[in-house]
Scaffold this active site. Structure first.
Site: not given
Ligand code: GBH
Length: 446
Positions: A77, A120, A165, A293, A295, A352
């Site tokens: 992807r 993106h 996202e 996605n 996490y 993701e």
């Molecule tokens: C995804 O975004 C994205 O699609 C990707 O591009 C990115 O690299 C991947 O995940 C990993 O992050 O300051 O610690 O509170 C996730 C988007 C980015 C949302 C960080 C929350 C702030 C986190 N996230 N953001 S923090």
């Protein structure tokens, strides 16, 4: 005994995104994106870093695709940079298209299925200067870009992801302001952008099916499992539920059920474009698959002092954390089951999932055992959901290699392949070998 083997046709892959890896943002006729502009504003990005060079994938993609082949992934992807392809309104830049054509050709020659993300987050700066996604005209510009890609690649690329996202783009780009386009507390901007992005997706679905045979299009949705801090308190349960609606359902319901979540409408209808109800008629049933996605999870408590939402995020006591987020594999399982129970068991992919690690002195940067542990636990939940009938068809690990982690710069590393950002040399971490072996056998050993 529990079945710990994935079927042979399960699509193992990795994910990346254009601005995070490519570098050379202005090469061969490309014009700047909002991320190019944003990352050059002092103070916006950790250590004032930017995507000027990134992983230099623009020049080194062949080596990276060789690595994909060695990992034995079945799918990859990646995203296309819109302002490389459409450097000004209505104009197509053949050299930009050619770069992605070389990538698609090379992937197919290695039997790797391309999954192309159209958007993106690297909106063309020219579009932002016209009001960006706050304005309805953005939809037509998006369709012009999408049609161009479908025409160019539709014969060979069958899996498309319109948006990555949209929640993150809308919240961090218009309300928090720590991501491009960098507005703060702009609720109207947030809901207009949300609506125009989702409407673009719906119209792209129609165009794709009219112009390309056997193709599918979905959205890669940022999904967070939300929990009440104190489950026995109704006000905390309400807070978590509202955030679930705001983070998760707001971006799925319109393009599946053809409606915005009731609970949110009461509070937010006034921020949506006037014609939104009319648009919703064409927005339902436009996801051929759902991309997830995933996490992390978040706990919420009632908070009188937080305007509008009255919910405040608080750390969940007792949960382990990564460098960025709390770790909760069951959240992924719960969200997958929900696709079955609430969204008609649509086909889905994990678009993701991955783990951040910073490099610290005195620690081998290639030994990412913690990442392997995280991946194992999450992939186990994918298998569990699959064994229970969820139609989950693939898993894309974020990320193939260390890259530009947006506002966190190059510090926060998600790669299973290490990038030395001075020499640009790539080296496999422990997790890359582990992932290759998992793909080879399909057997998850815990
Ligand atoms: C995804 O975004 C994205 O699609 C990707 O591009 C990115 O690299 C991947 O995940 C990993 O992050 O300051 O610690 O509170 C996730 C988007 C980015 C949302 C960080 C929350 C702030 C986190 N996230 N953001 S923090």
């Amino acid at each position: 005994m529990e079945n710990n083997k994935f079927p042979d046709d399960f699509l193992w892959g990795t994910s990346t995104a254009s601005y995070q890896i490519e570098g050379s943002p202005l090469a061969d006729g490309a014009t700047p994106s909002i991320w190019h502009k944003f990352s050059h504003i002092p103070g916006k990005i950790k250590n004032n870093e930017n995507g000027d060079i990134a992983c230099d994938y623009y020049n080194r993609y062949e080596e990276d695709i060789e690595n994909l082949a060695k990992l034995k992934v079945k799918a990859y992807r990646f995203s296309i940079s819109w302002p490389r392809v459409v450097p000004e309104p209505g104009k197509i830049n053949q050299k930009g298209l050619d770069f992605y054509k070389r990538i698609v050709d090379k992937l197919l020659s290695r039997n790797i299925e391309p999954f192309i993300t159209l958007f993106h987050w690297d909106t063309p700066l020219w579009l932002e200067e016209m009001g960006g996604f706050r304005e309805r005209a953005s939809v037509d510009h998006f369709l012009f870009y999408g049609e161009t890609l479908f025409r160019e690649f539709g014969d060979r690329v069958k899996h498309w992801i319109s948006l990555n996202e949209p929640i993150v783009y809308a919240i961090q780009g218009y309300v928090i302001g720590d991501m491009a386009p960098g507005y703060k507390r702009n609720l109207k901007g947030m809901f207009h952008a949300t609506h125009h992005l989702l409407l673009s997706h719906a119209k792209l679905n129609a165009i794709l099916h009219k112009s390309v045979k056997d193709a599918q299009i979905g959205i890669a949705e940022a999904q967070i499992w939300t929990k009440p801090l104190r489950p026995n308190l109704k006000r905390d349960r309400n807070a978590a539920d509202l955030m679930d609606n705001l983070i998760n359902r707001l971006y799925i319901d319109p393009v599946t059920k053809g409606k915005y979540p009731e609970k949110l409408l009461a509070k937010t209808a006034k921020h949506l474009p006037k014609a939104f109800e009319e648009d919703l008629k064409e927005m339902g049933n436009t996801c051929d698959f759902i991309g997830i996605n995933y996490y992390t999870s978040q706990s919420y408590r009632y908070s009188l002092f937080t305007p509008l939402i009255h919910a405040r995020e608080v750390p969940t006591p007792g949960y382990k954390r990564s460098a960025m987020w709390e770790i909760y594999p069951d959240g992924l399982y719960n969200l997958l089951l929900r696709v079955k129970t609430d969204y008609g068991n649509l086909p889905c992919y994990i678009t993701e999932n991955g783990f951040p690690l910073k490099e610290v002195k005195g620690r081998d940067p290639l030994d990412d055992t913690e990442r392997i542990e995280y991946l194992k636990e999450h992939i186990q939940r994918v298998l569990k959901a699959k064994n229970e009938g969820v139609d989950v068809r693939g898993y894309f690990l974020w990320s193939l290699m260390d890259n530009f982690e947006w506002e966190h710069g190059y510090d926060m590393r998600f790669g299973i392949i290490r990038v030395d950002f001075t020499t640009l040399e790539r080296t496999w971490k422990k997790s890359a070998y582990w992932y290759r072996d998992l793909i080879k056998t399909g057997v998850l050993n815990l």
